[in-house]
Motif scaffolding. Structure first.
Motif, mmCIF file in Angstrom:
data_model
loop_
_atom_site.group_PDB
_atom_site.id
_atom_site.type_symbol
_atom_site.label_atom_id
_atom_site.label_comp_id
_atom_site.label_asym_id
_atom_site.label_seq_id
_atom_site.Cartn_x
_atom_site.Cartn_y
_atom_site.Cartn_z
ATOM 1 N N TYR A 46 -6.814 8.011 1.033
ATOM 2 C CA TYR A 46 -6.153 8.381 -0.220
ATOM 3 C C TYR A 46 -4.889 7.558 -0.499
ATOM 4 O O TYR A 46 -4.157 7.842 -1.442
ATOM 5 N N ALA A 47 -4.637 6.533 0.319
ATOM 6 C CA ALA A 47 -3.454 5.703 0.121
ATOM 7 C C ALA A 47 -3.536 4.949 -1.199
ATOM 8 O O ALA A 47 -4.605 4.490 -1.617
ATOM 9 N N LYS A 48 -2.416 4.802 -1.849
ATOM 10 C CA LYS A 48 -2.364 4.069 -3.108
ATOM 11 C C LYS A 48 -2.683 2.603 -2.857
ATOM 12 O O LYS A 48 -2.053 1.956 -2.016
ATOM 13 N N PRO A 49 -3.671 2.042 -3.551
ATOM 14 C CA PRO A 49 -3.996 0.625 -3.358
ATOM 15 C C PRO A 49 -2.794 -0.265 -3.705
ATOM 16 O O PRO A 49 -2.051 0.003 -4.647
ATOM 17 N N VAL A 50 -2.629 -1.321 -2.916
ATOM 18 C CA VAL A 50 -1.505 -2.240 -3.134
ATOM 19 C C VAL A 50 -2.026 -3.674 -3.130
ATOM 20 O O VAL A 50 -3.028 -3.981 -2.472
ATOM 21 N N PRO A 51 -1.369 -4.574 -3.854
ATOM 22 C CA PRO A 51 -1.806 -5.980 -3.868
ATOM 23 C C PRO A 51 -1.664 -6.607 -2.474
ATOM 24 O O PRO A 51 -0.668 -6.395 -1.785
ATOM 25 N N ALA A 52 -2.666 -7.354 -2.078
ATOM 26 C CA ALA A 52 -2.631 -8.067 -0.804
ATOM 27 C C ALA A 52 -2.014 -9.448 -1.006
ATOM 28 O O ALA A 52 -1.797 -9.892 -2.135
ATOM 29 N N ALA A 53 -1.731 -10.111 0.099
ATOM 30 C CA ALA A 53 -1.078 -11.430 0.039
ATOM 31 C C ALA A 53 -1.925 -12.450 -0.702
ATOM 32 O O ALA A 53 -1.395 -13.366 -1.341
ATOM 33 N N ASP A 54 -3.249 -12.314 -0.647
ATOM 34 C CA ASP A 54 -4.129 -13.287 -1.303
ATOM 35 C C ASP A 54 -4.390 -12.953 -2.764
ATOM 36 O O ASP A 54 -5.211 -13.580 -3.421
ATOM 37 N N GLY A 55 -3.701 -11.930 -3.271
ATOM 38 C CA GLY A 55 -3.871 -11.570 -4.673
ATOM 39 C C GLY A 55 -4.906 -10.486 -4.917
ATOM 40 O O GLY A 55 -4.992 -9.942 -6.018
ATOM 41 N N SER A 56 -5.709 -10.150 -3.909
ATOM 42 C CA SER A 56 -6.693 -9.084 -4.051
ATOM 43 C C SER A 56 -6.003 -7.727 -3.915
ATOM 44 O O SER A 56 -4.814 -7.644 -3.604
ATOM 45 N N LEU A 57 -6.757 -6.677 -4.135
ATOM 46 C CA LEU A 57 -6.209 -5.335 -4.027
ATOM 47 C C LEU A 57 -6.627 -4.737 -2.689
ATOM 48 O O LEU A 57 -7.813 -4.657 -2.371
ATOM 49 N N ASN A 58 -5.647 -4.341 -1.882
ATOM 50 C CA ASN A 58 -5.930 -3.724 -0.597
ATOM 51 C C ASN A 58 -6.106 -2.232 -0.808
ATOM 52 O O ASN A 58 -5.152 -1.503 -1.060
ATOM 53 N N TYR A 107 -11.846 4.149 -1.757
ATOM 54 C CA TYR A 107 -12.820 3.473 -2.601
ATOM 55 C C TYR A 107 -12.838 3.999 -4.032
ATOM 56 O O TYR A 107 -13.548 3.455 -4.873
ATOM 57 N N THR A 108 -12.063 5.050 -4.326
ATOM 58 C CA THR A 108 -11.912 5.485 -5.710
ATOM 59 C C THR A 108 -10.802 4.712 -6.410
ATOM 60 O O THR A 108 -10.680 4.773 -7.627
ATOM 61 N N ARG A 109 -9.979 4.022 -5.631
ATOM 62 C CA ARG A 109 -8.845 3.248 -6.162
ATOM 63 C C ARG A 109 -7.828 4.133 -6.881
ATOM 64 O O ARG A 109 -7.070 3.653 -7.719
ATOM 65 N N VAL A 110 -7.794 5.415 -6.595
ATOM 66 C CA VAL A 110 -6.839 6.340 -7.202
ATOM 67 C C VAL A 110 -5.869 6.794 -6.124
ATOM 68 O O VAL A 110 -6.280 7.339 -5.098
ATOM 69 N N GLY A 111 -4.592 6.579 -6.339
ATOM 70 C CA GLY A 111 -3.586 6.990 -5.367
ATOM 71 C C GLY A 111 -2.226 7.091 -6.036
ATOM 72 O O GLY A 111 -2.013 6.572 -7.131
ATOM 73 N N THR A 112 -1.296 7.768 -5.365
ATOM 74 C CA THR A 112 0.051 7.919 -5.909
ATOM 75 C C THR A 112 1.076 7.725 -4.799
ATOM 76 O O THR A 112 0.789 7.968 -3.616
ATOM 77 N N ASP A 113 2.258 7.334 -5.192
ATOM 78 C CA ASP A 113 3.348 7.182 -4.226
ATOM 79 C C ASP A 113 3.675 8.520 -3.572
ATOM 80 O O ASP A 113 3.995 8.574 -2.384
ATOM 81 N N GLN A 114 3.593 9.596 -4.341
ATOM 82 C CA GLN A 114 3.946 10.903 -3.805
ATOM 83 C C GLN A 114 2.999 11.323 -2.692
ATOM 84 O O GLN A 114 3.424 11.854 -1.662
ATOM 85 N N VAL A 115 1.702 11.089 -2.879
ATOM 86 C CA VAL A 115 0.735 11.427 -1.836
ATOM 87 C C VAL A 115 1.016 10.616 -0.579
ATOM 88 O O VAL A 115 0.999 11.147 0.543
#
Length: 732
Positions: free
Chosen positions: A625-637, A642-650
């Protein structure tokens, strides 16, 4: 995560799947009177018997999905069978009880407790003085230290799947004597009980080469009631034998053979006497139940054709033989050959049925749940209002009943993403999003700009000449033979009866948790104008559109054998969504590509797959449930989200829970995080997965384990004349 099966928590740490096979409780104490966890919906069903009633020796032939690629549970290609082997041959400091809560494993651990919290958290392990590796060396601090270094993440030469928890350790030392291990943490870690289970010897963890390659095909040094004798990929079998250096209660079985048998072949293998224990699908469970009943008394209906199988019970073959005898002179050559072929089929099936009387079905619920995943990275579901509308359109109770009620299992919807009923961190937090409410779902969609009867521009799709045209009855069939179809289109398919409930789910299969049989869809409700009235341009049964595009969600499901349950559930969900104006474009894809090419890559809007419930959600559930973040290569980590839904609060709540040693506060943070996950509507838990196990009637202390970690040394066959008792205890 798994769309296949759920495995033990060690497997969840190393791969995105589960299965087993193998997949939320607090780490310290329970919540006391404020415990909201309740009881497990179903306990284990393992035919318990006292060890005195179990014969000494024998071979258990246990069907599994495959021979694992590695015996190292901390590698990315470990699977449920890897975890099952580890449970039988390696130390685990903690195991799970019938309620899914961690308990100390006395065979390895005399005690373990937090002895200091200031200035740093220190845990002192006191090992069982009899605990030794199969080479005679004592289990000790050197093994703990080697595993920490391998999994700490500091040495990239180790090909580890995850490092959670081990990366918080500062040092490991010998205690006051060789039986004490002192672990000091650089940062507080609430889930410390999750570590060192399983524990590998320093021979495996000591070097990157031995970690990466040495434990993939063999485990030369073990410390459990069993040891690995052979991994035979040619015969699809892993052979476990008694460990002669085992200090605990001796294993009752002399050998366990884990044999790879496809799920759709297991009933035949059971009937042929090739296996003794196997997880099975509901259709096979029904066959075994039927075999156990008294002989049928059906007789041919008057005028019935023998080709259709006169005598619907076990007398079918006898009835057909009698009919052929009575009409022998009237039969032509071709008809006689057809009848004889049918007779051979019936006789073969009846022989199998007779052999299946030696087995029984043991039922429970897996420590895993099936969810509806909503891909929030793009398209309509990027709007939280649309995701919430989908959630409010679902009748989760009806979906749970579709799957579980026909099996005689509790049909209670899952109320948490992070734990299951009975586990200490569990609480039903679904109120954060609310229950089924058509009006509320429609209001959310309207607020998001989706209107009924709006103009729709033709939407082109690969393989379709006019995918956006109205009244299209079905999509074209894909090259692999798996078609797509639309739920909610204005065609006759929508007028067919929804065959949900017990009848529609009678032959469901949840072995692999996805299927190929659909329920027929009911039409979307709405007012109908008098015959001949012209419909508004672009309108389709009152379905929704925005900016010239219809609201259609791509629902991806697998197409392989044993997939009936997921496909049935998907169809029922499609019907529910159609009632609020959302169409679903159901696309069947091959099993091999389902996860890799669709779930992990984000090529879907809706999907069904499963997650195991961990005893340590602050650690194990965070990457899900971690919020996806940009990776160093420009992709999304996305980690495992796999739902790509996350929040800083969680994310912050997980971090706080992982560092909180007070059990009550830890549970409160986990539940708060779960409420926020519900509110974000990235995934909707539906039902706990059914666990159906076919077991030879004389086989005891094994079957459908539910949450409980198997006790391998107690498994065995009853002594002659002995009977298992529901009240008998297999505990030592």
């Amino acid at each position: 995560m798994s769309h296949d099966g759920v495995g033990p928590r060690a497997v969840m740490r190393s791969v995105a799947f589960l299965t087993a096979g193998a997949l939320a409780v607090p780490l310290l104490a329970g919540c006391g009177s404020d415990d909201k966890a309740g009881k497990p919906l179903a306990g284990p069903e393992i035919a318990p018997a006292a060890r005195a009633l179990v014969a000494d020796g024998g071979t258990l032939r246990w069907a599994v999905d495959d021979v694992p690629e590695t015996l190292n549970t901390f590698q990315s290609d470990a699977d449920a069978v890897t975890g099952r082997i580890a449970q039988a041959v390696l130390p685990s400091m903690y195991r799970q009880d019938a309620a899914g809560r961690p308990v100390r494993n006395a065979d390895y651990l005399e005690s373990a407790k937090v002895v200091d919290t200031e200035p740093k958290q220190v845990v002192l392990y006191k090992l069982n003085q009899q605990a030794v590796w199969s080479d005679g060396r004592e289990i000790g601090a050197a093994d703990f230290a080697a595993q920490w270094r391998a999994l700490s993440g500091k040495d990239s030469a180790y090909w580890t799947a995850r490092n959670a928890g081990y990366d918080r350790i500062e040092k490991i030392e010998r205690g006051a004597n060789d039986l004490q291990v002192k672990v000091t943490f650089a940062r507080p870690y609430a889930d410390w009980q999750s570590l060192f289970s399983p524990l590998y010897p320093k021979d495996v963890m000591g070097t990157a080469d031995s970690f990466n390659d040495g434990a993939r095909r063999a485990l030369k040094v073990t410390a459990g009631p069993f040891a690995v004798r052979k991994v035979d990929r040619k015969d699809d079998r892993v052979t476990l034998v008694r460990n002669p250096r085992w200090w605990g209660h001796p294993a009752m079985l002399s050998e366990i053979d884990l044999e790879a048998v496809a799920r759709d072949k297991r009933a035949e293998a059971l009937a042929a006497g090739k296996i003794d224990l196997a997880e099975i699908d509901p259709a096979d469970a029904e066959r075994i139940d039927l075999a156990a009943r008294a002989k049928g008394t059906s007789t041919p209906l008057q005028g019935a054709s023998p080709l259709l199988g006169p005598g619907g019970g076990r007398l079918a073959a006898k009835s057909l033989r009698s009919w052929v005898r009575a009409h022998d002179g009237e039969l032509s050559g071709s008809r006689l050959r057809a009848l004889k072929k049918r007779l051979r089929q019936l006789e073969r099936k009846e022989k199998q049925q007779a052999n299946l009387r030696a087995f029984e079905v043991r039922k429970s619920l897996e420590p895993a749940y099936t969810q509806l995943a909503l891909n929030g990275s793009a398209g309509p579901l990027a709007d939280e209002r649309v995701r919430r509308a989908v959630a409010r359109a679902l009748d989760r109770k009806a979906l749970a009943e579709t799957v579980l009620k026909p099996l005689g299992l509790p049909a209670q919807p899952v109320g948490s993403h992070l734990a299951l009923a009975g586990q200490a961190a569990y609480a039903d937090n679904s109120g954060a999003i609310g229950g089924q409410d058509t009006a509320e779902a429609q209001a959310l969609l309207a607020d998001a700009g989706w209107v009924r009867g709006g103009p729709v521009k033709p939407q082109k799709k690969k393989g379709d000449k006019a995918a956006g045209s109205q009244g299209k009855k079905a999509r074209e069939t894909s090259e692999d033979g798996d078609g797509t179809y639309i739920v909610g289109e204005d065609n006759k398919a929508d007028e067919r009866k929804d065959r949900g409930g017990e009848d529609g789910a009678k032959h469901l299969a949840d072995g692999k948790q996805y299927g190929d049989g659909h329920l027929r869809q009911g039409g979307a409700p709405g007012a109908y104008a008098p015959k001949g009235t012209a419909a508004p341009a672009g309108a389709s049964s009152g379905l929704l559109a925005k900016d010239g595009k219809p609201l259609v969600l791509r629902f991806v499901i697998p197409s392989g054998p044993g997939s009936e349950t997921l496909r049935t559930v998907a169809d029922r969900i499609g019907t529910m969504l159609a009632r609020v104006g959302i169409r679903t474009d159901v696309t069947k894809v091959s099993d091999d590509s389902y996860f890799k090419d669709h779930i992990a890559s984000g090529e879907y809007d809706l999907a069904l797959y499963s997650w195991p419930a961990s005893a340590f959600p602050a650690t194990d559930a965070r990457p899900i449930y971690a919020k996806p973040v940009p990776a160093a290569d420009g992709s999304l980590n996305v980690e495992q989200n796999y739902t790509r839904v996350g929040t800083d609060q969680v994310d912050q709540l997980f971090d706080q829970a992982a560092s909180t040693l007070d059990s009550g506060e830890n549970h409160a943070l986990i539940r708060k995080a779960d409420s926020r996950i519900w509110a974000a509507a990235g995934s909707i838990p539906l039902y706990q997965r059914p666990q159906l196990t076919a077991a030879r009637k004389t086989l005891v202390n094994t079957g459908a384990f539910g949450f409980q970690t198997p006790v391998y040394e107690d498994m065995g066959f009853l002594r002659k004349g002995a009977k298992p008792s529901a009240s008998a205890s297999a505990k030592r």
